[in-house]
Structures are given as structure tokens and as C-alpha cells.
Design an enzyme around this catalytic site. Structure first.
Site, mmCIF file in Angstrom:
data_model
loop_
_atom_site.group_PDB
_atom_site.id
_atom_site.type_symbol
_atom_site.label_atom_id
_atom_site.label_comp_id
_atom_site.label_asym_id
_atom_site.label_seq_id
_atom_site.Cartn_x
_atom_site.Cartn_y
_atom_site.Cartn_z
ATOM 1 N NE ARG A 238 -1.071 7.546 8.680
ATOM 2 C CZ ARG A 238 -0.081 7.045 8.629
ATOM 3 N NH1 ARG A 238 0.445 5.826 8.560
ATOM 4 N NH2 ARG A 238 1.084 7.912 8.504
ATOM 5 C CG HIS A 286 1.856 2.476 13.023
ATOM 6 N ND1 HIS A 286 0.813 3.651 12.917
ATOM 7 C CD2 HIS A 286 2.581 2.828 11.880
ATOM 8 C CE1 HIS A 286 1.074 4.364 11.730
ATOM 9 N NE2 HIS A 286 2.270 3.927 11.131
HETATM 10 P P1 NAP Z 1 2.374 7.913 -2.053
HETATM 11 O O1 NAP Z 1 3.784 7.872 -2.857
HETATM 12 O O2 NAP Z 1 1.768 9.135 -2.229
HETATM 13 O O3 NAP Z 1 1.441 7.015 -3.126
HETATM 14 C C1 NAP Z 1 0.175 6.853 -2.976
HETATM 15 C C2 NAP Z 1 -0.642 6.072 -3.657
HETATM 16 O O4 NAP Z 1 -2.265 5.987 -3.630
HETATM 17 C C3 NAP Z 1 -0.508 6.395 -5.369
HETATM 18 O O5 NAP Z 1 -0.234 5.342 -6.170
HETATM 19 C C4 NAP Z 1 -1.782 7.161 -5.528
HETATM 20 O O6 NAP Z 1 -2.114 7.210 -6.934
HETATM 21 C C5 NAP Z 1 -2.593 6.148 -4.677
HETATM 22 N N1 NAP Z 1 -3.965 6.876 -4.397
HETATM 23 C C6 NAP Z 1 -4.128 7.844 -3.777
HETATM 24 N N2 NAP Z 1 -5.431 8.277 -3.637
HETATM 25 C C7 NAP Z 1 -6.160 7.360 -4.277
HETATM 26 C C8 NAP Z 1 -7.556 7.109 -4.837
HETATM 27 N N3 NAP Z 1 -8.496 8.099 -4.371
HETATM 28 N N4 NAP Z 1 -7.865 6.266 -5.500
HETATM 29 C C9 NAP Z 1 -6.898 5.409 -6.065
HETATM 30 N N5 NAP Z 1 -5.357 5.296 -5.824
HETATM 31 C C10 NAP Z 1 -5.045 6.551 -4.836
HETATM 32 O O7 NAP Z 1 2.529 7.297 -0.746
HETATM 33 P P2 NAP Z 1 3.497 6.130 -0.262
HETATM 34 O O8 NAP Z 1 4.646 6.903 0.034
HETATM 35 O O9 NAP Z 1 3.372 5.144 -1.114
HETATM 36 O O10 NAP Z 1 2.735 6.004 1.122
HETATM 37 C C11 NAP Z 1 1.384 5.356 1.257
HETATM 38 C C12 NAP Z 1 1.015 5.459 2.746
HETATM 39 O O11 NAP Z 1 1.602 4.522 3.399
HETATM 40 C C13 NAP Z 1 1.030 6.843 3.582
HETATM 41 O O12 NAP Z 1 0.442 8.020 3.173
HETATM 42 C C14 NAP Z 1 1.119 6.493 5.000
HETATM 43 O O13 NAP Z 1 -0.197 6.486 5.378
HETATM 44 C C15 NAP Z 1 1.390 4.908 4.897
HETATM 45 N N6 NAP Z 1 2.492 4.295 5.494
HETATM 46 C C16 NAP Z 1 2.439 3.509 6.711
HETATM 47 C C17 NAP Z 1 3.542 3.265 7.415
HETATM 48 C C18 NAP Z 1 3.542 2.097 8.205
HETATM 49 O O14 NAP Z 1 4.373 1.774 9.189
HETATM 50 N N7 NAP Z 1 2.461 1.430 8.544
HETATM 51 C C19 NAP Z 1 4.784 3.640 7.110
HETATM 52 C C20 NAP Z 1 4.824 4.615 6.048
HETATM 53 C C21 NAP Z 1 3.848 5.301 5.463
HETATM 54 P P3 NAP Z 1 -1.525 8.188 -8.091
HETATM 55 O O15 NAP Z 1 -0.270 7.234 -8.198
HETATM 56 O O16 NAP Z 1 -2.311 7.948 -9.271
HETATM 57 O O17 NAP Z 1 -1.257 9.383 -7.480
#
Ligand code: NAP
Length: 323
Positions: A238, A286
Site C-alpha cells: 500500500r 496497482h
Molecule cells: P498477511 O497474510 O496478513 O501477512 C502480513 C504480514 O505482514 C505478516 O507476516 C505479518 O506478521 C507482517 N506484519 C504485519 N504488521 C507488521 C509489523 N508491524 N511489523 C512487522 N511485520 C508485520 O497479508 P497478505 O495476504 O500477505 O497481504 C499483504 C498485503 O498485500 C495486503 O494487506 C494488501 O495491502 C497487499 N496486496 C496488494 C496487492 C496488489 O495488487 N498490489 C494485492 C493483494 C494484496 P505476522 O506473520 O507476525 O502476523
């Protein structure tokens, strides 16, 4: 024999709610209906008053919160997006449970994008494009993939899949998360204290963090300064996770050699923004990992089926944590 349904789980109309003017509402209604023919999926605008009064679950894509408030019995919403920061912010302090999309197809698509743009940076494509514009014939020194450290901020559903594809391509891979994690072949770091050690050895930094109160603006001057001179940066998460002024300053000082940015604070990126023309920035609209309507609908359908049978929800978003 038909399974016994818990009485309050007897199917009710399931609405699809999206942002005002969203162009794909009917396509989603169709895809969801095909994936769960036993349910009745309707666009919010097509709901009767009776359906609104009894509806317990809704499927959402950045819904208008005022419309959700017209569903007095609503217990949970299933988002068709993986990132739910807007929903969490819009709902504020709520008892409503949020389920986000966790789709292996989405993770594969993101892993492919991370690999593609990592290779773009690894093989110096931005520099060769600039050389071509100057008609300059000059091979650059080859660096093997294993000698490049690619570090993932975020080792969740998307980060882990990206890590695996980077490992397969031969890169040295590090990952950072909030809680301790173990991913085969990946050097894992967690928490603020361990971040500097990872940054210091990173050649290509890839952001796959969710946007939360803790991560907003986290990629700032101090974090960028901890990367080695000439490192590059990919943001597929993001826009607001990055302090844009600090990123520009670190590009101008050539501390960061190139940034691939797929996400921005304001989208579409306004024409007046500096990123468009900046030679060391790649702007993407995006597009790194679009949701696949068919696979996403199948996952939503499976979660709703399980809820109908058992009353149980899949893992829900931790509202306080923000993801
Ligand atoms: P997720 O499964 O919730 O994983 C988030 C990761 O970030 C986890 O490893 C979490 O740690 C870590 N994290 C969160 N807060 C943190 C902090 N303060 N310090 C250190 N690590 C932290 O999410 P996901 O499914 O992988 O998706 C990630 C993001 O990708 C989404 O939220 C979305 O914004 C973005 N996205 C972008 C697109 C695009 O087209 N550009 C598409 C889809 C998604 P823990 O493992 O310890 O919980």
C-alpha cells in the site's frame, strides 16, 4: 441425508456491497452465484426490505459503511480483497467480524510479480533502458542471483509465496514479520529490534506488509538509510506504508538506485505527481496481483458453506491489530 442446519444459519439472501460506482458489481454477483448455486446472491441495490432485515452475512469490496448499517442482523462480512485497511477504518469500533480473502491463486500471482520485478532490478534493466536511450553500448558487470539478497517486509500469505519463488530462482532471501516465523531456506527476522540486521544486508527490499497503524509511514528516511548504498525497492503493498518525501530524497541522493511502485497514496496516481517522470522510478497501476474473480468466489463459497454447516467462521481480521 441432508445435514441439519443450525436454525439461525438457514440461508438468507447474501448481498454483494461495493464502493459507489464500482464497475464490476454484476460480474461479482454472477461469479459468486455460480460458485454457490445453493445461495441467493444479490447486489445490495436489489435487496428487498425483508432481505435487509434478515441478512447475517455479506460479501464486500470496499463497501459504503452507510449501506452496511442498513443490515441490522449482519454478523460478518467476507471481503473479496486481501487488504482490508479501508474496511477496518470505515467500520471503526465494531462487533462485526471481517474475513479477508486468502487465495493461493492470488499468492501465486503476487509471487510471479515479485519475481518478475526483482529480475528487472537484478538484471539492471532500468540502467540498460537508459543506456539505450543514449545509444550507449556498455555491458555491466554480471552479479549471480545467489549474491543478491532480496528481503521481504511481511511474511504472510503473499510474502511467503514470494519468498519461495525467489528461492527457486536462486536468490538469497530474508523475510521480516511481527511474530517469529520459520520458512525453509529463508533467513527470518521479526520485530523492530531485528529489522536493522536484515536491512543492512538487503540489495532489493520488497514491501508486502498490510497497511495498519503500526506500518503507516514505516518506510521512512531512517529505514531507507539502513539499506546499503545502491539498494532498490519494490512496493506491492500500500502507498501509505512509504513516506513518499523520504523515498524521493533517498532516490535523489542516489542512496536508493531504483523504486518499482505499484501502489500510491492516491490512486490513480495524479498526473502532477513526481513519480511519473522520475527516471529511477517505475510506476505500475496497482496491477501486481489482481483478484481472480473465479478462484476468489470459490473460496468465499467454501467459507460460507462451512459457516452454514457449523456456524464457524474462517480466521477473522484482528481489528485492533489492523490486519
Ligand atoms: P498477511 O497474510 O496478513 O501477512 C502480513 C504480514 O505482514 C505478516 O507476516 C505479518 O506478521 C507482517 N506484519 C504485519 N504488521 C507488521 C509489523 N508491524 N511489523 C512487522 N511485520 C508485520 O497479508 P497478505 O495476504 O500477505 O497481504 C499483504 C498485503 O498485500 C495486503 O494487506 C494488501 O495491502 C497487499 N496486496 C496488494 C496487492 C496488489 O495488487 N498490489 C494485492 C493483494 C494484496 P505476522 O506473520 O507476525 O502476523
Amino acid at each position: 441425508m441432508k445435514p441439519n442446519l443450525i436454525p439461525n444459519l438457514i440461508p438468507t439472501v447474501i448481498p454483494f456491497l461495493a464502493a459507489p460506482g464500482y464497475a464490476h458489481t454484476q460480474a461479482w454477483v454472477q461469479a459468486l452465484q455460480t460458485a454457490m448455486p445453493e445461495e441467493q446472491i444479490v447486489a445490495f441495490d436489489d435487496m428487498t426490505d425483508e432481505a435487509k432485515a434478515t441478512c447475517k452475512v455479506a460479501i464486500v469490496a470496499n463497501p459504503n459503511p452507510a449501506e452496511l448499517q442498513q443490515l441490522p442482523q449482519l454478523q460478518w462480512v467476507h471481503s473479496v480483497w486481501a487488504g482490508v485497511e479501508r474496511l477496518v477504518a470505515d467500520l471503526g469500533n465494531t462487533d462485526l467480524k471481517i474475513v479477508r480473502l486468502v487465495d493461493p491463486q492470488l499468492a501465486n500471482t503476487m509471487a510471479e510479480a515479485v519475481l518478475a520485478w526483482t529480475l528487472y532490478l537484478h538484471r539492471d534493466m532500468p540502467a540498460y533502458a537508459r543506456q539505450q536511450a543514449q545509444k550507449k553500448w556498455q555491458p555491466r558487470e554480471y552479479v549471480a542471483a545467489r549474491q543478491r539478497t532480496v528481503s521481504l517486509l511481511g511474511l504472510g500469505a503473499l510474502g511467503e509465496a514470494a519468498a519461495r519463488s525467489l528461492l527457486q530462482a536462486g536468490f538469497t532471501v530474508c523475510g521480516w514479520s511481527r511474530s517469529p516465523k520459520s520458512v525453509a531456506g529463508v533467513e527470518c527476522f521479526n520485530g523492530e529490534n531485528e529489522l536493522p540486521e536484515m536491512l543492512a544486508k538487503t540489495d532489493i527490499l520488497v514491501c508486502l506488509l498490510p497497511l495498519t497503524p503500526d506500518t503507516r509511514g514505516i518506510i521512512n528516511a531512517s529505514m531507507l538509510a539502513q539499506l546499503p548504498q545502491g539498494a532498490s525497492f519494490i512496493n506491492f503493498a500500500r502507498g501509505a506504508i512509504v513516506n513518499d518525501v523520504d523515498l524521493r530524497a533517498s532516490l535523489e541522493s542516489e542512496h536508493i538506485s531504483h523504486a518499482v511502485l505499484d501502489v500510491f497514496d492516491i490512486e490513480p496516481l495524479p498526473m502532477s505527481e513526481w513519480h511519473w517522470q522520475y527516471p529511477h522510478v517505475t510506476v505500475l497501476p496497482h496491477c501486481s496481483a489482481p483478484t481472480d474473480r473465479k478462484t476468489a468466489s470459490a473460496i468465499v463459497a467454501e467459507n460460507i458453506r462451512r459457516y452454514r454447516l457449523s456456524g464457524g467462521l474462517p480466521q477473522t481480521v484482528d481489528i485492533a491489530r489492523g490486519y
